[in-house]
Design a protein around this motif. Structure first.
Motif, mmCIF file in Angstrom:
data_model
loop_
_atom_site.group_PDB
_atom_site.id
_atom_site.type_symbol
_atom_site.label_atom_id
_atom_site.label_comp_id
_atom_site.label_asym_id
_atom_site.label_seq_id
_atom_site.Cartn_x
_atom_site.Cartn_y
_atom_site.Cartn_z
ATOM 1 N N TYR A 246 -0.775 -9.427 4.502
ATOM 2 C CA TYR A 246 0.076 -10.045 5.521
ATOM 3 C C TYR A 246 0.137 -11.556 5.303
ATOM 4 O O TYR A 246 -0.839 -12.168 4.875
ATOM 5 C CB TYR A 246 -0.480 -9.760 6.922
ATOM 6 N N LYS B 190 3.967 -6.237 6.591
ATOM 7 C CA LYS B 190 3.292 -6.275 5.302
ATOM 8 C C LYS B 190 4.133 -7.022 4.262
ATOM 9 O O LYS B 190 5.355 -6.992 4.296
ATOM 10 C CB LYS B 190 3.025 -4.859 4.781
ATOM 11 N N PRO C 130 -3.357 -3.506 2.377
ATOM 12 C CA PRO C 130 -2.296 -4.142 3.174
ATOM 13 C C PRO C 130 -2.464 -5.664 3.179
ATOM 14 O O PRO C 130 -3.558 -6.177 3.405
ATOM 15 C CB PRO C 130 -2.502 -3.570 4.581
#
Length: 199
Positions: free
Chosen positions: A162, A141, A160
């Motif tokens: 990424y 993350k 989250p």
């Protein structure tokens, strides 16, 4: 009728010129700074693309694409100022951020021209097939969204997030089974690959 002194007349002429200049500046500058929206839809949803809405903000140098297709809906923001793009996958409840490939993605000026020519409305430009990009999503993350710019930080805050890196060559075959592909305006197909996006 009163005669005006040369100083007084000069001031009036200068004021009239300033007002006219400001008005003309507003007329010509407003389209460059304006937001505009277009809608593109896939009539029969054959390609699974649903309906897309595009919003371009020239003042902030940002384009936003919303794809409404039930469970596969997503939102993408291209921040030309920071050089980052982000896509929020609603069903997966994640955000994926990547560097913009400026050789493949259209410039904000090109996107503007396509919209003005109405080539993105209806059934697409009918031109060459879209270009393709493939990204590998890092499973770790992102800790600090602020380094990605305010627009992306606002879109991805609370979910989250990424980072993804562009893949080329032989690595493209490795992830072909675990990808989520976004078809953006018949211009570019972007695939995000990895465990976080696999369905």
């Amino acid at each position: 009728m009163l005669a005006c002194s040369s100083v007084h007349c000069f001031r009036e002429d200068k004021m009239k010129f300033t007002i006219v200049f400001a008005g003309l500046l507003g007329v010509f500058l407003a389209p460059a700074l304006a937001d505009y929206n277009i809608n593109v839809s896939d009539d029969n949803n054959k390609a699974g693309s649903g309906q897309q809405s595009v919003s371009v903000n020239n003042e902030h140098n940002v384009a936003n694409v919303d794809n409404n297709n039930g469970g596969n809906s997503w939102n993408s923001i291209w921040d030309y100022g920071t050089g980052f793009a982000a896509t929020r996958l609603f069903q997966k409840k994640i955000c994926i951020v990547h560097k913009m490939n400026k050789e493949v993605l259209p410039s904000i000026q090109s996107l503007d021209a396509l919209v003005k020519e109405k080539k993105l409305q209806g059934k697409g430009p009918g031109g060459p097939p879209p270009k393709g990009l493939m990204y590998s999503v890092n499973p770790n993350k992102v800790d600090d969204l602020s380094k990605l710019g305010e627009n992306i930080a606002n879109m991805c805050r609370g979910i989250p997030t990424y980072m993804a890196e562009e893949m080329q060559g032989a690595s493209l075959l490795f992830y072909s089974e675990k990808c989520f592909t976004t078809n953006i305006l018949w211009i570019v197909n972007i695939s995000f690959c990895g465990e976080k996006v696999a369905y």
